[in-house]
Design a protein around this motif. Structure first.
Motif, mmCIF file in Angstrom:
data_model
loop_
_atom_site.group_PDB
_atom_site.id
_atom_site.type_symbol
_atom_site.label_atom_id
_atom_site.label_comp_id
_atom_site.label_asym_id
_atom_site.label_seq_id
_atom_site.Cartn_x
_atom_site.Cartn_y
_atom_site.Cartn_z
ATOM 1 N N ILE A 261 17.335 45.623 55.747
ATOM 2 C CA ILE A 261 16.737 45.797 54.431
ATOM 3 C C ILE A 261 15.414 45.047 54.434
ATOM 4 O O ILE A 261 15.359 43.865 54.773
ATOM 5 C CB ILE A 261 17.655 45.245 53.323
ATOM 6 C CG1 ILE A 261 18.909 46.117 53.193
ATOM 7 C CG2 ILE A 261 16.920 45.159 51.989
ATOM 8 C CD1 ILE A 261 19.949 45.523 52.261
ATOM 9 N N LEU A 273 17.845 39.359 45.731
ATOM 10 C CA LEU A 273 18.317 39.083 47.084
ATOM 11 C C LEU A 273 19.842 38.927 47.109
ATOM 12 O O LEU A 273 20.514 39.440 48.018
ATOM 13 C CB LEU A 273 17.652 37.815 47.622
ATOM 14 C CG LEU A 273 16.147 37.901 47.915
ATOM 15 C CD1 LEU A 273 15.595 36.524 48.246
ATOM 16 C CD2 LEU A 273 15.867 38.870 49.057
ATOM 17 N N LEU A 276 21.484 42.392 46.733
ATOM 18 C CA LEU A 276 21.410 43.168 47.973
ATOM 19 C C LEU A 276 22.411 42.654 48.995
ATOM 20 O O LEU A 276 23.069 43.443 49.692
ATOM 21 C CB LEU A 276 19.990 43.110 48.542
ATOM 22 C CG LEU A 276 18.928 43.904 47.786
ATOM 23 C CD1 LEU A 276 17.533 43.560 48.294
ATOM 24 C CD2 LEU A 276 19.182 45.400 47.913
ATOM 25 N N GLN A 277 22.540 41.335 49.086
ATOM 26 C CA GLN A 277 23.490 40.754 50.032
ATOM 27 C C GLN A 277 24.921 41.125 49.665
ATOM 28 O O GLN A 277 25.761 41.375 50.542
ATOM 29 C CB GLN A 277 23.331 39.239 50.062
ATOM 30 C CG GLN A 277 24.124 38.556 51.171
ATOM 31 C CD GLN A 277 23.685 38.989 52.551
ATOM 32 O OE1 GLN A 277 22.538 38.808 52.935
ATOM 33 N NE2 GLN A 277 24.593 39.584 53.316
ATOM 34 N N ILE A 285 18.248 40.913 55.826
ATOM 35 C CA ILE A 285 17.300 41.103 54.721
ATOM 36 C C ILE A 285 15.997 40.389 55.071
ATOM 37 O O ILE A 285 15.989 39.184 55.340
ATOM 38 C CB ILE A 285 17.875 40.574 53.398
ATOM 39 C CG1 ILE A 285 19.169 41.323 53.053
ATOM 40 C CG2 ILE A 285 16.857 40.727 52.272
ATOM 41 C CD1 ILE A 285 19.844 40.820 51.788
#
Length: 472
Positions: A261, A273, A276-277, A285
């Motif tokens: 990502i 963040l 997304l994790q 990332i």
């Protein structure tokens, strides 16, 4: 790079799901090199109408043309003419579009004769590329120039004299991961037009790593793009923070098997963040810091917003960083090559010391350098400067808000006041008046008085640009 890869390696996948392999591109370059000879040592402009054709043109013209000016897909006719004039382009390459052929039912292989070089000045005629004998040189380009081709990119401005920045292939790829053991395993989804800086970076990253690039039709909408990417096994994706928020809101995002990502183009905050994790626990990332002027600066991979203060002493990627007295982030690279061109050729892109002013305002918070906003985007409230991005991030930290846009609203007493638009999240639906009141209370407990929005409107959507940024 191309000649180091096995011939059967898939490199591109067209919108029509046709696989283009290393051997296909080699053959096309060989067949087309004499046909493109008119571009040798000339200034060529290429319009990014179709990404696959555009990519082929870049591969062939680099090392052949004196310079390649990349015309954004959505540029107005007036702006286009201004860019052509100020870049001193001599030829414009008109590309075929990626449509299924009525007779063969396929897009590939493209014939060189599909490409038209249109002359922009006196002394030459329009020229259709024509097939020629197969060349035997390793490069497939017997007419290559010995000089380094300049890649001309436009900045995001839409009025006035265009700012054109000259790069080289090396300056654009200096932070890209080269063909390593992971290159073959990645399938990069292309969300942006290759004519944009963001789109070009995705193309170049996949190219130098030998990874597969999945082209998409951005006219079909984000949901269809994501659905197609999931079906085609996309496991690497790059987008702005705004676009990532929209991706996380979509049902299709759950089907993406992402392993890489990448974020860039806007401020990256910790809640995004973390989200997304949580959605993609196995993904790496990466926050890329880059701009058209500075090129790619550096990358952050530790999963935290901002970057470590240690980068001011030793930044990855052979880049030096400084913060000036106005809190602007400055960058200097040992192999700095980019510069303004033509009317702006005498306007320095960097200071006497070689540092480029990024225009980004930063602040040291808890041992971490955090981005606060753009110096040219502040709102003046009674003489006090307000960063719209700070308020947007504050509003987006609300569980009830998925996206926010902050802007200046004229006021006869203070000059301007802060106003905001917010989009409600799917999980928390409130009547617009209630959500607006909740957002106002949220801001009052977290922001200084002059930063609190005087007006908060709840809207269905917020417009974003072709490159995934909020329209300012």
């Amino acid at each position: 790079m191309l000649f180091d890869l096995p011939d059967d390696r898939p490199l591109w996948s067209t919108v029509n799901d046709e696989i283009i392999r290393v051997s296909d591109i080699k053959h096309w370059l060989t067949e087309s090199s004499h046909a493109f000879a008119i571009a040798r040592n000339r200034n060529v402009a290429v319009e990014a109408i179709d990404d696959c054709s555009f990519a082929l043109s870049l591969v062939l013209l680099d090392g052949l043309a004196n310079q390649i000016t990349m015309l954004p897909r959505s540029v107005s006719p007036e702006r286009k003419q201004s860019i052509l004039k100020h870049s001193q382009s001599e030829l414009i390459l008109e590309l075929p579009t990626e449509t299924i052929d009525d007779t063969s039912g396929a897009f590939w292989p493209l014939k060189p004769a599909s490409f038209l070089f249109r002359c922009l000045g006196d002394g030459c005629d329009d020229h259709h590329a024509t097939p020629s004998e197969v060349l035997t040189s390793e490069s497939g380009n017997a007419n290559a120039s010995t000089s380094t081709t300049k890649w001309i990119m436009t900045t995001s401005g839409t009025t006035g004299v265009p700012k054109l920045v000259s790069h080289t292939f090396d300056s654009l790829t200096r932070s890209c991961r080269r063909g390593d053991s992971c290159g073959e395993t990645f399938r990069w989804g292309s969300l942006y037009s290759l004519g944009s800086f963001a789109g070009l970076q995705v193309f170049l990253q996949s190219w130098v790593a030998g990874s597969r690039l999945l082209f998409s039709d951005d006219h079909e909408g984000l949901a269809k793009q994501l659905s197609d990417f999931a079906r085609r096994g996309c496991n690497a994706l790059s987008a702005t923070p705004t676009l990532w928020r929209l991706i996380l809101m979509s049902q299709e995002s759950a089907s993406l098997p992402l392993r890489q990502i990448t974020l860039g183009g806007e401020i990256v905050d910790q809640p995004l963040l973390d989200a997304l994790q949580a959605r993609y626990p196995g993904a790496r990332i990466t926050h890329i810091y880059a701009s058209t002027e500075a090129g790619v600066g550096f990358a952050v991979n530790d999963g935290r917003a901002g970057f470590p203060i240690s980068y001011l002493d030793a930044c990855p990627g052979n880049v030096e960083l400084q913060i000036d007295h106005d809190h602007h982030l400055l960058l200097r690279h040992a192999k700095f090559q980019q510069r303004y061109v033509n009317e702006r050729a005498d306007e320095p892109l960097s200071g006497d010391d070689g540092f480029i002013d990024s225009g980004d305002i930063v602040q040291l918070i808890d041992g971490r350098i955090q981005f606060r906003g753009r110096a040219n985007g502040t709102i003046n409230v009674g003489g006090l400067k307000v960063m719209p991005q700070e308020i947007e991030l504050t509003l987006q930290a609300m569980p009830e808000v998925s996206l926010a846009r902050v802007y200046a609203k004229k006021n006869p007493f203070s000059g301007s006041v802060v106003a905001a638009e917010i989009v409600a999240s799917e999980e928390h639906k409130f009547p617009p008046k209630d959500l607006s009141a909740r957002a106002l209370r949220w801001c009052r407990t977290r922001l200084d008085r002059h930063k609190i929005p005087a007006l908060i409107d709840v809207v269905d959507h917020i417009a974003i640009t072709d490159t995934g940024k909020i329209v300012r």
